[in-house]
Design an enzyme around this catalytic site. Sequence first.
Site, PDB file in Angstrom:
ATOM      1  N   LYS A 110     -74.952 -63.433  37.518  1.00  0.00           N
ATOM      2  CA  LYS A 110     -74.326 -64.465  38.478  1.00  0.00           C
ATOM      3  C   LYS A 110     -73.009 -65.126  37.913  1.00  0.00           C
ATOM      4  O   LYS A 110     -72.228 -65.646  38.817  1.00  0.00           O
ATOM      5  CB  LYS A 110     -75.466 -65.663  38.373  1.00  0.00           C
ATOM      6  CG  LYS A 110     -76.738 -65.100  39.128  1.00  0.00           C
ATOM      7  CD  LYS A 110     -77.679 -66.383  39.329  1.00  0.00           C
ATOM      8  CE  LYS A 110     -78.955 -65.965  40.471  1.00  0.00           C
ATOM      9  NZ  LYS A 110     -79.693 -66.802  40.542  1.00  0.00           N
ATOM     10  N   LYS A 193     -81.399 -54.550  47.222  1.00  0.00           N
ATOM     11  CA  LYS A 193     -82.377 -55.481  47.562  1.00  0.00           C
ATOM     12  C   LYS A 193     -81.994 -56.073  48.637  1.00  0.00           C
ATOM     13  O   LYS A 193     -80.870 -56.557  48.900  1.00  0.00           O
ATOM     14  CB  LYS A 193     -82.884 -56.182  46.376  1.00  0.00           C
ATOM     15  CG  LYS A 193     -84.139 -56.947  46.517  1.00  0.00           C
ATOM     16  CD  LYS A 193     -84.486 -57.662  45.223  1.00  0.00           C
ATOM     17  CE  LYS A 193     -85.699 -58.517  45.449  1.00  0.00           C
ATOM     18  NZ  LYS A 193     -86.235 -59.230  44.262  1.00  0.00           N
ATOM     19  N   LYS A 196     -80.807 -62.660  51.212  1.00  0.00           N
ATOM     20  CA  LYS A 196     -80.138 -63.550  52.400  1.00  0.00           C
ATOM     21  C   LYS A 196     -78.356 -63.803  51.997  1.00  0.00           C
ATOM     22  O   LYS A 196     -77.881 -64.093  52.996  1.00  0.00           O
ATOM     23  CB  LYS A 196     -80.512 -64.837  52.274  1.00  0.00           C
ATOM     24  CG  LYS A 196     -80.087 -65.861  53.430  1.00  0.00           C
ATOM     25  CD  LYS A 196     -80.929 -67.096  53.495  1.00  0.00           C
ATOM     26  CE  LYS A 196     -80.725 -67.958  54.640  1.00  0.00           C
ATOM     27  NZ  LYS A 196     -81.509 -69.158  54.895  1.00  0.00           N
TER      28      LYS A 196
END
Length: 331
Positions: A110, A193, A196
């Site tokens: 991240k 995967k 959103k």
Amino acid sequence: MRTVSGIQPTGNLHLGNYLGAIKNWVKMQDEGECLFFLADLHAITVHNDPAELAANCREMVAALVAAGVDPAKSILFNQARVPAHAELAWLLICNTPMGWLDRMTQFKEKSGKHKQRASLGLYGYPVLQAADVLAYQATHVPVGEDQKQHLELARDIAAKFNSDTGTETFVLPEPFIGKSAARIMSLRDGNAKMSKSDPSDLSRINMSDDDETIARKLKKAKTDPEPLPDNMAELGDRPEARNLIGIYAALADQSQEAVLAEYAGKGFGDFKPALADLAVSTLSPIRQRFEELRKDTAAIDTILSEGSHKASALARPTVEAAYTALGLLRD
């Protein structure tokens, strides 16, 4: 069995959330004591628009209830309403070696090339995840492959705290892997995967998509020209085909082998329309219920308020025991 599981408040669910976790949550409600929370404290480890975060929390509650999570059977709440999460996280942070956090892959992914700009909260994210679970003396935690490392850390943190304080303050939770849990991949890339955050809306089925959109996305899903085989082994190097078979199996509550037995030798020109019909018939009632619920913000806030009171009552004895174990004076 007491299980605890959380979900990011990103607004509406997508098919990956639903088949990967929420279907199992619904089944678990009848098998033991369940706590499900919106991870809004986790959400602020990166920048968020405050109004959007609040709206997303309410929308996610509507989506979860529409999908079958029953506040009468389980405890549904958001972290920010239960101070025990933040309190316990600090107590555990003070007992967690930095070396353990340095090994966590999620922070590296991240923060990327901007590690120095990442928040301390993002770095300590896994300790808050441990607190989310340990506060409730959870015996089991539903996990996917990408969360196993965090549960292992939670167990290590609990064991170290117990050992350092000479107490049995925390239960060490076990992983719970649902029988029907499915790892749903992007409709555009069978190796990624479903998410959103993917810039392409064609990569996912949103639970708010109308029937026509669901069917169109599935019919446009990336595939290959080969017909379907009669066994899973032959799908090993065909990720998109394997993903669509997995989606069909999860929606129909069938094994992937059973799906292949039905469609062996057929091409995607036959399979995709059948998958689209199945997805529409399954998701349409959920979408209709979601659209009704999302308009009633008062009812949603009541669910969260009542759930937070129940969660707080369950967590408080453990948090107080942790304070005592550390020699911290309390009224």
